[in-house]
Scaffold this active site. Structure first.
Site, PDB file in Angstrom:
ATOM      1  N   ASP A   9       0.939  -1.308  -0.053  1.00 30.43           N
ATOM      2  CA  ASP A   9      -0.088  -0.020  -0.050  1.00 30.43           C
ATOM      3  C   ASP A   9       0.953   1.342  -0.080  1.00 30.43           C
ATOM      4  O   ASP A   9       2.091   1.074   0.002  1.00 30.43           O
ATOM      5  CB  ASP A   9      -0.771   0.052   1.084  1.00 30.43           C
ATOM      6  CG  ASP A   9      -1.673   1.294   1.429  1.00 30.43           C
ATOM      7  OD1 ASP A   9      -2.508   1.492   0.301  1.00 30.43           O
ATOM      8  OD2 ASP A   9      -1.950   1.863   2.451  1.00 30.43           O
ATOM      9  N   SER A  10       0.252   2.464   0.039  1.00 29.04           N
ATOM     10  CA  SER A  10       1.115   3.700  -0.081  1.00 29.04           C
ATOM     11  C   SER A  10       1.599   3.917   1.612  1.00 29.04           C
ATOM     12  O   SER A  10       2.384   4.619   1.595  1.00 29.04           O
ATOM     13  CB  SER A  10       0.250   4.755  -0.447  1.00 29.04           C
ATOM     14  OG  SER A  10      -0.929   4.786   0.255  1.00 29.04           O
ATOM     15  N   CYS A  72      -4.004  -1.876  -2.035  1.00 29.41           N
ATOM     16  CA  CYS A  72      -4.343  -0.368  -2.087  1.00 29.41           C
ATOM     17  C   CYS A  72      -5.170  -0.292  -3.374  1.00 29.41           C
ATOM     18  O   CYS A  72      -4.947  -1.007  -4.533  1.00 29.41           O
ATOM     19  CB  CYS A  72      -2.895   0.281  -2.615  1.00 29.41           C
ATOM     20  SG  CYS A  72      -3.206   1.930  -3.405  1.00 29.41           S
ATOM     21  N   GLU A 147      -3.245   8.968   8.419  1.00 27.71           N
ATOM     22  CA  GLU A 147      -1.697   8.657   8.341  1.00 27.71           C
ATOM     23  C   GLU A 147      -1.175   9.647   9.712  1.00 27.71           C
ATOM     24  O   GLU A 147      -0.024   9.318  10.131  1.00 27.71           O
ATOM     25  CB  GLU A 147      -0.989   9.402   7.216  1.00 27.71           C
ATOM     26  CG  GLU A 147      -1.254   8.096   5.839  1.00 27.71           C
ATOM     27  CD  GLU A 147      -0.218   6.907   6.256  1.00 27.71           C
ATOM     28  OE1 GLU A 147       0.789   6.813   6.791  1.00 27.71           O
ATOM     29  OE2 GLU A 147      -0.728   5.910   5.767  1.00 27.71           O
ATOM     30  N   CYS A 179     -10.939   2.177   0.132  1.00 27.37           N
ATOM     31  CA  CYS A 179      -9.677   2.654   0.339  1.00 27.37           C
ATOM     32  C   CYS A 179      -9.085   1.600   1.471  1.00 27.37           C
ATOM     33  O   CYS A 179      -9.904   1.823   2.423  1.00 27.37           O
ATOM     34  CB  CYS A 179      -9.460   3.971   0.430  1.00 27.37           C
ATOM     35  SG  CYS A 179      -8.039   4.581   1.156  1.00 27.37           S
ATOM     36  N   HIS A 181      -7.490   2.296   3.719  1.00 26.28           N
ATOM     37  CA  HIS A 181      -7.315   3.104   4.863  1.00 26.28           C
ATOM     38  C   HIS A 181      -8.608   3.200   5.688  1.00 26.28           C
ATOM     39  O   HIS A 181      -8.659   3.532   7.010  1.00 26.28           O
ATOM     40  CB  HIS A 181      -6.751   4.461   4.725  1.00 26.28           C
ATOM     41  CG  HIS A 181      -5.411   4.466   4.686  1.00 26.28           C
ATOM     42  ND1 HIS A 181      -4.684   4.181   3.222  1.00 26.28           N
ATOM     43  CD2 HIS A 181      -4.202   5.134   5.343  1.00 26.28           C
ATOM     44  CE1 HIS A 181      -3.345   4.504   3.436  1.00 26.28           C
ATOM     45  NE2 HIS A 181      -3.011   5.267   4.613  1.00 26.28           N
TER      46      HIS A 181
HETATM   47  N1  DGL Z   1      -4.856   3.210   0.784  1.00 29.87           N
HETATM   48  C1  DGL Z   1      -4.708   3.178  -0.840  1.00 29.87           C
HETATM   49  C2  DGL Z   1      -6.080   2.766  -1.317  1.00 29.87           C
HETATM   50  O1  DGL Z   1      -6.790   1.844  -0.838  1.00 29.87           O
HETATM   51  C3  DGL Z   1      -4.116   4.562  -0.930  1.00 29.87           C
HETATM   52  C4  DGL Z   1      -4.380   5.666  -0.255  1.00 29.87           C
HETATM   53  C5  DGL Z   1      -3.496   6.835  -0.669  1.00 29.87           C
HETATM   54  O2  DGL Z   1      -2.384   6.919  -0.875  1.00 29.87           O
HETATM   55  O3  DGL Z   1      -4.242   7.884  -1.254  1.00 29.87           O
HETATM   56  O4  DGL Z   1      -6.606   3.650  -2.258  1.00 29.87           O
END
Ligand code: DGL
Length: 267
Positions: A9-10, A72, A147, A179, A181
């Site tokens: 992931d990011s 991600c 984050e 997402c 997150h």
């Molecule tokens: N967690 C990631 C996703 O599922 C990326 C979030 C990001 O870096 O903008 O899209």
């Protein structure tokens, strides 16, 4: 299985995927990569997301992973084919897993700006369940706040209410957390929604999808999550990443700093 599963992931979002995997399959070898240097992905153009996906896939290849979990959604939406092309290993997708978890007719999707703009969720859901009404809502403020460790502030509640408003007005029956997150905001979002609106976490479906590779867990077995076989890597601020995930791991993990970019001038 000795080679690890590659999960990326990011940032910390993919941790929700790692957690679901470990809860279902136990403390298996995993290699977690957070591309913290380039977070957020969700504000980047598709071409960059595809270049990044290629670099990460190459790196996973070098690390001999047994499979790749694209933890991600932004990469799933815009570059799944890139990941699938580079590796001779199985690739598991959050979006493919999520569509199998939907049975409602009116569905909302909360996602990054890039994922929403791609309409990847709407297209996949409507292939799998034609006639489903799908409303995609971009939530650009969420990832930077999460984050920073914020999963419950008033500021977050205010922006979440704004993002949910059109979905509530459209009377959606379920909302996909599109997402990785966002499952960290599960209770805050559920609090803001009318009773009966179901939140769908694609990570749970992805962990179940992994049964194809790892076999199904024994019926009734209760696994206490533990991460002693996970190697954590990031592309910047390894110390900070460790302190952010320690509340879920129950201790500061060792986090390695790695370098991915072969062509720094690309960004
Ligand atoms: N967690 C990631 C996703 O599922 C990326 C979030 C990001 O870096 O903008 O899209």
């Amino acid at each position: 299985m000795n080679s690890p599963l590659g999960i990326f992931d990011s940032g910390i979002g993919g941790f929700t995927v790692l957690r679901s995997v470990v809860e279902r399959h136990g403390d298996i070898p995993c290699l977690y990569l957070g591309d913290t240097e380039r977070i957020p992905y969700g504000d980047r153009p598709p071409a960059e997301i595809r270049i990044i996906a290629n670099e990460i896939s190459q790196w996973f290849s070098d690390q001999n992973v047994s499979a790749i979990l694209v933890a991600c959604n932004t990469t799933n939406s815009l570059a799944l084919d890139v990941v699938e092309r580079v590796n001779g290993v199985q690739v598991f997708s959050l979006i493919k897993a999520a569509v199998q978890m939907i049975f409602e007719d009116r569905v909302g999707v909360l996602a990054t700006s890039a994922t929403s703009a791609s309409s990847a969720y709407r297209k996949q859901i409507q292939i799998y369940r034609p006639g489903t009404i799908v409303l995609e809502q971009a939530c650009p403020a969420f990832v930077p706040l999460i984050e920073k460790g914020d999963c419950e502030s008033d500021e977050l509640r205010v922006v979440a209410s704004e993002y949910l408003k059109p979905l509530i007005e459209a009377r959606v029956e379920a909302i996909v957390l599109g997402c990785s997150h966002y499952p960290l905001l599960g209770s805050l979002l559920q609090d803001l929604l009318p009773k009966g609106v179901r939140l769908i976490d694609p990570a749970i479906g992805l962990a179940a999808d992994l049964d194809r590779l790892l076999g199904s867990p024994k019926a009734g077995s209760k696994i206490i999550p533990s991460f002693s076989n996970t190697r954590f890597c990031v592309t910047s601020d390894s110390r900070e990443f460790g302190s952010r995930v320690n509340k879920w791991l129950g201790g500061d993990p060792e986090v390695e700093l790695i370098s991915l970019r072969s062509t720094a001038c690309l960004f």
